[in-house]
Motif scaffolding. Structure first.
Motif, PDB file in Angstrom:
ATOM      1  N   GLU A 199      -9.044  -0.432   8.082  1.00 43.71           N
ATOM      2  CA  GLU A 199      -8.684   0.481   7.002  1.00 43.71           C
ATOM      3  C   GLU A 199      -7.936   1.675   7.588  1.00 43.71           C
ATOM      4  OE1 GLU A 199     -10.188  -2.258   5.026  1.00 43.71           O
ATOM      5  OE2 GLU A 199     -11.716  -1.397   6.323  1.00 43.71           O
ATOM      6  N   MET A 200      -6.942   2.156   6.830  1.00 41.85           N
ATOM      7  CA  MET A 200      -6.132   3.294   7.251  1.00 41.85           C
ATOM      8  C   MET A 200      -6.225   4.383   6.179  1.00 41.85           C
ATOM      9  SD  MET A 200      -2.776   0.943   7.941  1.00 41.85           S
ATOM     10  CE  MET A 200      -1.705   2.276   8.443  1.00 41.85           C
ATOM     11  N   LYS A 201      -6.334   5.629   6.629  1.00 36.18           N
ATOM     12  CA  LYS A 201      -6.270   6.748   5.681  1.00 36.18           C
ATOM     13  C   LYS A 201      -5.192   7.721   6.155  1.00 36.18           C
ATOM     14  CE  LYS A 201      -8.887  10.202   3.136  1.00 36.18           C
ATOM     15  NZ  LYS A 201      -8.547   9.679   1.805  1.00 36.18           N
ATOM     16  N   LEU A 202      -4.191   7.903   5.335  1.00 37.37           N
ATOM     17  CA  LEU A 202      -3.115   8.835   5.660  1.00 37.37           C
ATOM     18  C   LEU A 202      -3.627  10.266   5.551  1.00 37.37           C
ATOM     19  CD1 LEU A 202       0.035   9.241   6.090  1.00 37.37           C
ATOM     20  CD2 LEU A 202       0.130   9.512   3.609  1.00 37.37           C
ATOM     21  N   TYR A 203      -3.398  11.081   6.599  1.00 37.98           N
ATOM     22  CA  TYR A 203      -3.800  12.480   6.483  1.00 37.98           C
ATOM     23  C   TYR A 203      -2.663  13.470   6.719  1.00 37.98           C
ATOM     24  CZ  TYR A 203      -4.285  12.596  11.638  1.00 37.98           C
ATOM     25  OH  TYR A 203      -4.064  12.525  12.995  1.00 37.98           O
ATOM     26  N   MET A 204      -1.502  12.988   7.198  1.00 37.72           N
ATOM     27  CA  MET A 204      -0.388  13.924   7.368  1.00 37.72           C
ATOM     28  C   MET A 204       0.915  13.167   7.575  1.00 37.72           C
ATOM     29  SD  MET A 204      -0.157  17.286   9.830  1.00 37.72           S
ATOM     30  CE  MET A 204      -0.459  16.373  11.348  1.00 37.72           C
ATOM     31  N   ILE A 205       2.008  13.737   7.048  1.00 46.11           N
ATOM     32  CA  ILE A 205       3.357  13.263   7.341  1.00 46.11           C
ATOM     33  C   ILE A 205       4.179  14.472   7.765  1.00 46.11           C
ATOM     34  CG2 ILE A 205       5.462  12.198   6.440  1.00 46.11           C
ATOM     35  CD1 ILE A 205       3.779  10.720   4.420  1.00 46.11           C
ATOM     36  N   LYS A 206       4.854  14.345   8.894  1.00 45.85           N
ATOM     37  CA  LYS A 206       5.711  15.419   9.384  1.00 45.85           C
ATOM     38  C   LYS A 206       7.150  14.946   9.454  1.00 45.85           C
ATOM     39  CE  LYS A 206       2.644  18.406  12.073  1.00 45.85           C
ATOM     40  NZ  LYS A 206       2.510  19.145  13.357  1.00 45.85           N
ATOM     41  N   LEU A 207       8.076  15.843   9.124  1.00 50.05           N
ATOM     42  CA  LEU A 207       9.481  15.566   9.337  1.00 50.05           C
ATOM     43  C   LEU A 207       9.764  15.658  10.828  1.00 50.05           C
ATOM     44  CD1 LEU A 207      11.004  17.678   6.420  1.00 50.05           C
ATOM     45  CD2 LEU A 207      10.593  15.223   6.478  1.00 50.05           C
ATOM     46  N   GLY A 208      10.664  14.832  11.330  1.00 50.10           N
ATOM     47  CA  GLY A 208      10.945  14.842  12.764  1.00 50.10           C
ATOM     48  C   GLY A 208      10.112  13.821  13.501  1.00 50.10           C
ATOM     49  N   THR A 209      10.385  13.697  14.796  1.00 46.25           N
ATOM     50  CA  THR A 209       9.731  12.685  15.622  1.00 46.25           C
ATOM     51  C   THR A 209       8.538  13.276  16.364  1.00 46.25           C
ATOM     52  OG1 THR A 209      11.455  13.141  17.278  1.00 46.25           O
ATOM     53  CG2 THR A 209      11.751  11.212  15.888  1.00 46.25           C
TER      54      THR A 209
END
Length: 239
Positions: A200-210
């Motif tokens: 199972e995966m839970k998304l906790y953050m998305i950032k612009l850039g690498t």
């Protein structure tokens, strides 16, 4: 490219090997003492499209970072209930065919985003994330356009006769990963065989850039668990 955090345990190395088999054309690299910046530069120089880094806690895989190259975005997932191929009895053989993808209940704009393609803008190559979501941190209604994209473009387009299926099924903002092959037993019935791994995966953050810009990159979306509505609110689906 699949790699691990520094000083990985034997189980984390095994999990990284299994992840490499999931993504057609992927390569696994031993982390050693390489810094994140050096890893990203090496990937960019060799035309790698995505960098995946897996983390662990006491030998149990508990984190996955997916960084889309060369411009981002970078998605951060918590992993739980990890069951590796080695732990599943009577496991089937792993097909190397390009898999068909099933995305279930990722219906919000955020759910659709966690899919990320690139497109040509003038003379510069820029990700859809940077194009569509530049002001993302300021508006949740825009930020909510984000999860199927990032996952979808980790896989090439399958052939119609491929017997391999990868499923990302969302329930209460936890994305269940399942991996199967199927075969027709007769003209009406199909037998589904799990080949693993599963987690199972839970998304906790998305950032612009690498990934190497982690400390300075703008936050596109972040899960806030300590708000009054956090337990009731669903981000990846509209239900």
């Amino acid at each position: 490219m699949v790699t691990t955090s520094r000083d990985p345990s034997s189980r984390l190395k095994m999990f990284a090997k299994e992840l490499k088999l999931i993504f057609p054309g992927a390569q696994r690299m031993n982390r050693g003492r390489h810094e994140v910046g050096a890893l990203v530069r090496a990937c960019k120089a060799n035309g790698v499209t995505d960098l995946l880094v897996v983390h662990e806690h006491r030998g149990v895989p508990d984190g996955l970072i997916v960084s889309h190259l060369p411009f981002g975005p970078t998605a951060y997932f918590t992993l739980c209930n990890v069951v590796m191929r080695h732990d599943i009895p009577d496991i089937g053989t792993m097909s190397e065919a390009h898999p068909h993808l099933i995305f279930h209940n990722l219906t919000s704009r955020l759910g659709q985003r966690v899919r990320c393609a690139s497109r040509q803008v003038g003379n510069d190559l820029e990700t859809e994330a940077a194009i569509e979501c530049r002001p993302l941190c300021k508006s949740f209604s825009i930020t909510v356009h984000l999860v199927t994209s990032i996952l979808k473009y980790l896989f090439p387009v399958p052939k119609e006769d491929s017997k391999r299926v990868v499923t990302f099924a969302n329930q209460d903002d936890y994305i269940s990963f399942r991996h199967h092959v199927y075969k027709k037993t007769d003209h009406r019935n199909v037998e589904l065989i799990e080949v693993g791994p599963r987690f199972e995966m839970k998304l906790y953050m998305i950032k612009l850039g690498t990934l190497e810009l982690e400390s300075t990159a703008d936050v596109e979306w972040r899960w806030h668990p300590y708000t009054h509505t956090a337990k009731k609110r669903k981000f990846l689906s509209v239900e």
